[in-house]
Scaffold this motif. Structure first.
Motif, PDB file in Angstrom:
ATOM      1  N   ALA A   8      10.114   4.412  -4.305  1.00  0.00           N
ATOM      2  CA  ALA A   8       8.751   3.909  -4.407  1.00  0.00           C
ATOM      3  C   ALA A   8       7.767   4.954  -4.914  1.00  0.00           C
ATOM      4  O   ALA A   8       6.871   4.628  -5.707  1.00  0.00           O
ATOM      5  N   LEU A   9       7.921   6.223  -4.463  1.00  0.00           N
ATOM      6  CA  LEU A   9       6.855   7.197  -4.629  1.00  0.00           C
ATOM      7  C   LEU A   9       7.218   8.444  -5.418  1.00  0.00           C
ATOM      8  O   LEU A   9       6.405   8.950  -6.195  1.00  0.00           O
ATOM      9  N   VAL A  10       8.392   8.997  -5.177  1.00  0.00           N
ATOM     10  CA  VAL A  10       8.720  10.310  -5.733  1.00  0.00           C
ATOM     11  C   VAL A  10       9.331  10.200  -7.122  1.00  0.00           C
ATOM     12  O   VAL A  10       8.888  10.856  -8.072  1.00  0.00           O
ATOM     13  N   SER A  11      10.359   9.379  -7.260  1.00  0.00           N
ATOM     14  CA  SER A  11      10.991   9.103  -8.558  1.00  0.00           C
ATOM     15  C   SER A  11      11.098   7.597  -8.701  1.00  0.00           C
ATOM     16  O   SER A  11      12.186   7.020  -8.553  1.00  0.00           O
TER      17      SER A  11
ATOM     18  N   VAL B 107       0.830  -1.199   0.000  1.00  0.00           N
ATOM     19  CA  VAL B 107       0.000   0.000   0.000  1.00  0.00           C
ATOM     20  C   VAL B 107       0.873   1.262   0.000  1.00  0.00           C
ATOM     21  O   VAL B 107       0.684   2.165  -0.809  1.00  0.00           O
ATOM     22  N   GLY B 108       1.846   1.301   0.920  1.00  0.00           N
ATOM     23  CA  GLY B 108       2.532   2.553   1.192  1.00  0.00           C
ATOM     24  C   GLY B 108       3.844   2.790   0.487  1.00  0.00           C
ATOM     25  O   GLY B 108       4.225   3.940   0.249  1.00  0.00           O
ATOM     26  N   LEU B 109       4.563   1.701   0.146  1.00  0.00           N
ATOM     27  CA  LEU B 109       5.853   1.834  -0.548  1.00  0.00           C
ATOM     28  C   LEU B 109       5.936   0.803  -1.673  1.00  0.00           C
ATOM     29  O   LEU B 109       6.769  -0.111  -1.647  1.00  0.00           O
ATOM     30  N   PRO B 110       5.101   0.924  -2.695  1.00  0.00           N
ATOM     31  CA  PRO B 110       5.098  -0.068  -3.775  1.00  0.00           C
ATOM     32  C   PRO B 110       6.309   0.093  -4.689  1.00  0.00           C
ATOM     33  O   PRO B 110       6.568   1.178  -5.204  1.00  0.00           O
ATOM     34  N   TYR B 111       7.032  -0.987  -4.885  1.00  0.00           N
ATOM     35  CA  TYR B 111       8.170  -0.960  -5.809  1.00  0.00           C
ATOM     36  C   TYR B 111       7.721  -1.470  -7.169  1.00  0.00           C
ATOM     37  O   TYR B 111       8.138  -2.521  -7.645  1.00  0.00           O
ATOM     38  N   GLU B 112       6.843  -0.709  -7.792  1.00  0.00           N
ATOM     39  CA  GLU B 112       6.230  -1.109  -9.060  1.00  0.00           C
ATOM     40  C   GLU B 112       6.565  -0.149 -10.191  1.00  0.00           C
ATOM     41  O   GLU B 112       6.083  -0.309 -11.302  1.00  0.00           O
ATOM     42  N   GLY B 113       7.346   0.882  -9.901  1.00  0.00           N
ATOM     43  CA  GLY B 113       7.743   1.817 -10.938  1.00  0.00           C
ATOM     44  C   GLY B 113       6.759   2.918 -11.238  1.00  0.00           C
ATOM     45  O   GLY B 113       6.999   3.726 -12.148  1.00  0.00           O
ATOM     46  N   ASP B 114       5.649   2.983 -10.462  1.00  0.00           N
ATOM     47  CA  ASP B 114       4.635   3.990 -10.784  1.00  0.00           C
ATOM     48  C   ASP B 114       4.031   4.686  -9.572  1.00  0.00           C
ATOM     49  O   ASP B 114       3.200   5.581  -9.729  1.00  0.00           O
ATOM     50  N   GLY B 115       4.382   4.273  -8.358  1.00  0.00           N
ATOM     51  CA  GLY B 115       3.864   4.896  -7.153  1.00  0.00           C
ATOM     52  C   GLY B 115       2.455   4.502  -6.757  1.00  0.00           C
ATOM     53  O   GLY B 115       1.957   4.917  -5.702  1.00  0.00           O
TER      54      GLY B 115
END
Length: 248
Positions: A226-229, A177-185
């Motif tokens: 995860a989120l910003v870049s 939910v909070g820190l997805p390492y999926e490349g898109d946030g």
């Protein structure tokens, strides 16, 4: 944090929130109303631990322990952490924010729980920190799930959704939910209706949430990735798989 055994229920499985209360609110707004919210570990540590636990306390929850809960509870005792050890530093920060009364019970949560015939755990059934990635070999999955007879198991820990068959067992990673390492946030979660899983994703202003987190949280590298870049998902998968091979 408990709930009686339930059958034929709609479960909202939330893994790896990591104190990102903005992502949590976005998912709760997008999800159908559940009978049960399964908190799958690593709700903490994170920058807004109290706000995250307060929000979850308003819901019908069942919790399992992640390595984050274990480390946060353990941080209540012992010497000050090495400033270079971000995992220890962040665990101590969340423990201090929550206080002993709220942090200590997190370390006593169960490793696994079963709902509607589905087995939930954070990483693997016997270990809250073992790494199984999208590219881990079948043999490592089979070893980790040795003795499991459930047709469906749900995990998290690697912050990446995936779906894998291991013999007669379907292994689903609910994602983070909070820190997805999926490349898109985009926040990831799992909806399980009467034992049938559906991986879901909720877009929200992840960059703004990450910026807010960085104002109060030292692990800026994870937040940025995860989120910003967001770093491409395949790069994170390879990194985690290397750590798994090295036993870390």
């Amino acid at each position: 944090m408990g709930c009686d055994s339930l059958l034929d229920v709609n479960v909202l499985a939330l893994y790896d929130i990591h104190g990102n209360v903005d992502a949590l609110e976005a998912v709760l707004a997008a999800a159908p109303e559940p009978d049960l919210v399964l908190v799958g570990g690593d709700a903490v540590p994170g920058p807004f631990a109290v706000a995250t636990l307060d929000r979850l306390a308003q819901l019908p929850t069942r919790w399992i322990r992640g390595n984050g809960e274990r480390e946060t509870a353990a941080a209540l005792a012992g010497p000050a952490p090495d400033p270079e050890d971000l995992a220890a530093v962040t665990a101590r920060l969340s423990a201090e924010e929550l206080g002993a009364t709220r942090a200590r019970p997190l370390g006593e949560l169960p490793l696994t729980t079963e709902v509607d015939g589905v087995l939930y755990f954070h990483a693997t059934p016997a270990d809250d920190a073992e790494i199984l990635t999208r590219i881990s070999p079948d043999e490592r999955y089979a070893e980790a799930l040795s003795g499991v007879t459930h047709g469906l198991v749900v995990a998290g820990h690697t912050h990446q959704q995936h779906d894998r068959m291991v013999g007669g067992t379907r292994f689903i990673n609910a994602g983070s939910v909070g820190l997805p390492y999926e490349g898109d946030g985009v926040a990831r979660w799992l909806w399980v209706a009467d034992g049938v899983p559906e991986r879901r994703a909720t877009p929200y202003d992840a960059a703004a949430a990450g910026a807010r987190m960085k104002e109060v949280w030292p692990d800026v590298m994870s937040i940025d990735a995860a989120l910003v870049s967001p770093v491409p998902a395949a790069e994170i998968t390879e990194l985690f798989e290397q750590r798994a091979r090295q036993g870390r």
